[in-house]
Design a protein around this motif. Structure first.
Motif, PDB file in Angstrom:
ATOM      1  N   ILE A  59       1.435  -1.253   0.281  1.00 39.51           N
ATOM      2  CA  ILE A  59       0.154   0.098  -0.092  1.00 39.51           C
ATOM      3  C   ILE A  59       0.877   1.411   0.775  1.00 39.51           C
ATOM      4  O   ILE A  59       1.539   1.715   1.112  1.00 39.51           O
ATOM      5  N   LEU A  60       0.823   2.330  -0.799  1.00 38.51           N
ATOM      6  CA  LEU A  60       1.670   3.282  -1.187  1.00 38.51           C
ATOM      7  C   LEU A  60       0.489   4.558  -0.855  1.00 38.51           C
ATOM      8  O   LEU A  60      -0.043   4.857  -1.325  1.00 38.51           O
ATOM      9  N   GLN A  61       1.423   5.814  -0.145  1.00 40.31           N
ATOM     10  CA  GLN A  61       0.726   6.611  -0.028  1.00 40.31           C
ATOM     11  C   GLN A  61       0.466   7.900  -1.051  1.00 40.31           C
ATOM     12  O   GLN A  61       1.353   6.993  -1.846  1.00 40.31           O
ATOM     13  N   SER A  62      -0.500   8.090  -1.242  1.00 39.63           N
ATOM     14  CA  SER A  62      -0.495   9.533  -2.607  1.00 39.63           C
ATOM     15  C   SER A  62       0.654  10.381  -2.318  1.00 39.63           C
ATOM     16  O   SER A  62       1.828  10.836  -1.889  1.00 39.63           O
ATOM     17  N   ASN A  63       1.332  10.191  -3.694  1.00 44.12           N
ATOM     18  CA  ASN A  63       2.407  11.537  -4.270  1.00 44.12           C
ATOM     19  C   ASN A  63       3.779  11.019  -4.179  1.00 44.12           C
ATOM     20  O   ASN A  63       4.654  11.315  -3.721  1.00 44.12           O
ATOM     21  N   VAL A  64       3.309   9.495  -4.248  1.00 43.61           N
ATOM     22  CA  VAL A  64       4.383   9.265  -3.377  1.00 43.61           C
ATOM     23  C   VAL A  64       5.262   8.502  -4.624  1.00 43.61           C
ATOM     24  O   VAL A  64       4.729   7.769  -5.881  1.00 43.61           O
ATOM     25  N   THR A  65       6.745   9.192  -5.365  1.00 42.33           N
ATOM     26  CA  THR A  65       7.484   8.900  -7.445  1.00 42.33           C
ATOM     27  C   THR A  65       7.909   6.958  -7.127  1.00 42.33           C
ATOM     28  O   THR A  65       8.171   6.657  -5.726  1.00 42.33           O
ATOM     29  N   HIS A  66       7.557   6.397  -7.710  1.00 42.81           N
ATOM     30  CA  HIS A  66       7.421   5.130  -7.867  1.00 42.81           C
ATOM     31  C   HIS A  66       6.976   4.681  -9.219  1.00 42.81           C
ATOM     32  O   HIS A  66       7.086   5.377 -10.075  1.00 42.81           O
ATOM     33  N   PHE A 101       3.177   0.237   2.789  1.00 43.59           N
ATOM     34  CA  PHE A 101       3.438  -0.842   3.949  1.00 43.59           C
ATOM     35  C   PHE A 101       3.252  -1.585   3.026  1.00 43.59           C
ATOM     36  O   PHE A 101       2.974  -2.068   1.740  1.00 43.59           O
ATOM     37  N   VAL A 102       4.077  -3.015   3.312  1.00 44.97           N
ATOM     38  CA  VAL A 102       4.144  -3.936   2.784  1.00 44.97           C
ATOM     39  C   VAL A 102       2.993  -5.318   3.800  1.00 44.97           C
ATOM     40  O   VAL A 102       3.755  -5.211   4.601  1.00 44.97           O
ATOM     41  N   LEU A 103       2.212  -6.050   2.618  1.00 42.02           N
ATOM     42  CA  LEU A 103       1.352  -6.449   3.246  1.00 42.02           C
ATOM     43  C   LEU A 103       1.962  -7.626   2.880  1.00 42.02           C
ATOM     44  O   LEU A 103       2.947  -8.364   2.756  1.00 42.02           O
ATOM     45  N   ASP A 104       1.503  -8.710   4.208  1.00 41.40           N
ATOM     46  CA  ASP A 104       1.964  -9.785   5.167  1.00 41.40           C
ATOM     47  C   ASP A 104       1.402 -11.116   3.685  1.00 41.40           C
ATOM     48  O   ASP A 104       0.468 -10.383   2.975  1.00 41.40           O
ATOM     49  N   LYS A 105       2.312 -12.274   3.944  1.00 46.81           N
ATOM     50  CA  LYS A 105       2.312 -13.197   2.654  1.00 46.81           C
ATOM     51  C   LYS A 105       0.577 -13.864   3.157  1.00 46.81           C
ATOM     52  O   LYS A 105      -0.128 -13.765   1.674  1.00 46.81           O
ATOM     53  N   ASN A 106       0.142 -13.730   4.249  1.00 39.23           N
ATOM     54  CA  ASN A 106      -1.302 -14.599   4.034  1.00 39.23           C
ATOM     55  C   ASN A 106      -2.442 -13.070   3.738  1.00 39.23           C
ATOM     56  O   ASN A 106      -3.455 -13.526   2.973  1.00 39.23           O
ATOM     57  N   GLN A 107      -2.258 -12.063   4.241  1.00 39.93           N
ATOM     58  CA  GLN A 107      -3.231 -10.781   3.740  1.00 39.93           C
ATOM     59  C   GLN A 107      -2.597 -10.720   1.705  1.00 39.93           C
ATOM     60  O   GLN A 107      -4.344 -11.021   1.066  1.00 39.93           O
ATOM     61  N   ALA A 108      -1.627 -10.337   0.854  1.00 33.57           N
ATOM     62  CA  ALA A 108      -1.820 -10.907  -0.136  1.00 33.57           C
ATOM     63  C   ALA A 108      -2.086 -11.787  -0.642  1.00 33.57           C
ATOM     64  O   ALA A 108      -3.187 -12.440  -1.969  1.00 33.57           O
ATOM     65  N   LYS A 109      -2.110 -13.077  -0.436  1.00 35.88           N
ATOM     66  CA  LYS A 109      -2.414 -14.808  -0.750  1.00 35.88           C
ATOM     67  C   LYS A 109      -4.460 -14.741  -0.808  1.00 35.88           C
ATOM     68  O   LYS A 109      -4.850 -14.380  -1.582  1.00 35.88           O
ATOM     69  N   GLU A 110      -5.007 -14.158   0.280  1.00 34.33           N
ATOM     70  CA  GLU A 110      -6.556 -13.717   0.682  1.00 34.33           C
ATOM     71  C   GLU A 110      -7.324 -12.873  -0.861  1.00 34.33           C
ATOM     72  O   GLU A 110      -8.084 -12.844  -1.178  1.00 34.33           O
ATOM     73  N   LEU A 111      -5.974 -11.341  -1.016  1.00 37.74           N
ATOM     74  CA  LEU A 111      -6.970 -10.688  -2.043  1.00 37.74           C
ATOM     75  C   LEU A 111      -6.049 -11.703  -3.472  1.00 37.74           C
ATOM     76  O   LEU A 111      -6.669 -10.848  -4.259  1.00 37.74           O
ATOM     77  N   GLN A 112      -4.738 -12.245  -3.561  1.00 43.68           N
ATOM     78  CA  GLN A 112      -5.044 -12.770  -4.883  1.00 43.68           C
ATOM     79  C   GLN A 112      -6.371 -14.048  -5.309  1.00 43.68           C
ATOM     80  O   GLN A 112      -7.192 -13.982  -6.229  1.00 43.68           O
ATOM     81  N   GLN A 113      -6.270 -14.281  -4.103  1.00 42.68           N
ATOM     82  CA  GLN A 113      -7.921 -15.665  -4.255  1.00 42.68           C
ATOM     83  C   GLN A 113      -8.757 -14.777  -4.460  1.00 42.68           C
ATOM     84  O   GLN A 113     -10.095 -14.979  -5.383  1.00 42.68           O
ATOM     85  N   LEU A 114      -9.026 -13.966  -3.975  1.00 39.46           N
ATOM     86  CA  LEU A 114      -9.988 -12.573  -3.775  1.00 39.46           C
ATOM     87  C   LEU A 114     -10.647 -12.534  -5.288  1.00 39.46           C
ATOM     88  O   LEU A 114     -11.124 -12.409  -5.989  1.00 39.46           O
ATOM     89  N   ALA A 115      -9.339 -12.050  -5.995  1.00 36.71           N
ATOM     90  CA  ALA A 115      -9.281 -11.053  -7.160  1.00 36.71           C
ATOM     91  C   ALA A 115      -9.407 -12.390  -8.628  1.00 36.71           C
ATOM     92  O   ALA A 115     -10.216 -12.191  -9.043  1.00 36.71           O
ATOM     93  N   ALA A 116      -8.724 -13.260  -8.163  1.00 34.13           N
ATOM     94  CA  ALA A 116      -8.970 -14.335  -9.327  1.00 34.13           C
ATOM     95  C   ALA A 116     -10.139 -15.453  -9.225  1.00 34.13           C
ATOM     96  O   ALA A 116     -10.728 -15.373 -10.118  1.00 34.13           O
ATOM     97  N   GLU A 117     -10.868 -15.568  -7.864  1.00 33.76           N
ATOM     98  CA  GLU A 117     -11.848 -16.225  -8.394  1.00 33.76           C
ATOM     99  C   GLU A 117     -13.536 -15.234  -8.328  1.00 33.76           C
ATOM    100  O   GLU A 117     -14.403 -15.414  -8.707  1.00 33.76           O
ATOM    101  N   ARG A 118     -13.202 -13.826  -8.182  1.00 34.74           N
ATOM    102  CA  ARG A 118     -14.354 -12.850  -8.119  1.00 34.74           C
ATOM    103  C   ARG A 118     -14.364 -11.407  -8.839  1.00 34.74           C
ATOM    104  O   ARG A 118     -15.143 -11.480  -9.865  1.00 34.74           O
TER     105      ARG A 118
END
Length: 258
Positions: A59-66, A101-118
């Protein structure tokens, strides 16, 4: 391996823009929105203020160069309006002490599943709202607890925004219709809706323009119809707000207003 007839699936909501894509590959840029990025096939390759990272999601704050190196891999992006209640909750939960903020692996995995399944198969607002409720549960935030009931003045403003052509809509015009000052209307709107009125109007114009483009209008026609001065004004706003060019968003994409 993810298979889709599209290269970008775009969902335009009141307080955020969500898209799943395999065509993001951007050099140094920053934009207005808080950005949540999740790699759906491999870790996200992102460089934040010169520091390269390989993470399952962040998760990246607004107006941060990337920078973003997509490598033609599918990723899910949530661009959250920082002035909305959703944005305030994300900042309070994840960005109080750091711009990333770097997501932990469990959160990232749940979000991956949510995107793929829905999210690849969403066809209407009900399905999308259900998916976003699950997303907020995974992120451990509750937007509903922060909402307040709308009063008649704000209902009238929202009805006017939905009814009149966007090029006729400014904070000044709306305040005159309501017979209250611009500052007072802006304060009430932010308090009740969870997003500033000026920001809501820009978001509404972007949504209107993209909807017109996906319905067959040229970019110039859509930009003028949505209240931008020109197609270049629209393109600059898209780049500033979304971090992508308008043409990149439109090509081989699917759009759904939610």
């Amino acid at each position: 391996m993810i298979v889709s007839p599209y290269e970008l699936i775009l969902y335009f909501s009141q307080n955020h823009i969500s898209f799943i894509t395999n065509k993001v590959d951007a050099g140094d840029h920053n934009h207005y929105y808080i950005q949540l990025t999740v790699g759906l096939e491999q870790n996200v390759a992102i460089t934040i203020e010169g520091q390269p990272m390989q993470v399952p999601g962040c998760i990246l704050q607004s107006n941060v160069t990337h920078q973003l190196q997509g490598h033609r891999q599918w990723q899910w992006y949530l661009l959250i309006n920082p002035q909305s209640t959703f944005g305030e909750l994300v900042k309070r939960t994840y960005l109080k002490d750091s711009s990333v903020f770097v997501l932990d692996k469990n959160q990232a995995k749940e979000l991956q599943q949510l995107a793929a399944e829905r999210l690849f198969s969403v066809n209407d607002q009900v399905e999308y709202d259900t998916a976003m409720q699950l997303c907020m549960q995974i992120l451990r935030i509750n937007e509903n607890s922060q909402k307040t009931s709308l009063d008649d003045r704000i209902r009238e403003v929202l009805h006017t925004i939905d009814t009149y052509p966007p090029y006729q809509l400014t904070v000044k015009d709306l305040s005159q219709r309501m017979y209250i000052s611009e500052s007072r209307l802006s304060h009430i709107f932010k308090n009740k809706v969870g997003i500033s009125l000026a920001s809501y109007l820009v978001h509404h114009k972007l949504e209107t323009a993209f909807q017109a483009i996906f319905n067959g209008k040229s970019m110039t026609e859509a930009a003028i119809e949505a209240g931008f001065n020109s197609s270049s004004h629209f393109s600059r706003t898209v780049k500033d707000k979304l971090g992508m060019t308008a043409r990149a968003i439109v090509q081989h994409s699917r759009f759904l207003k939610v």
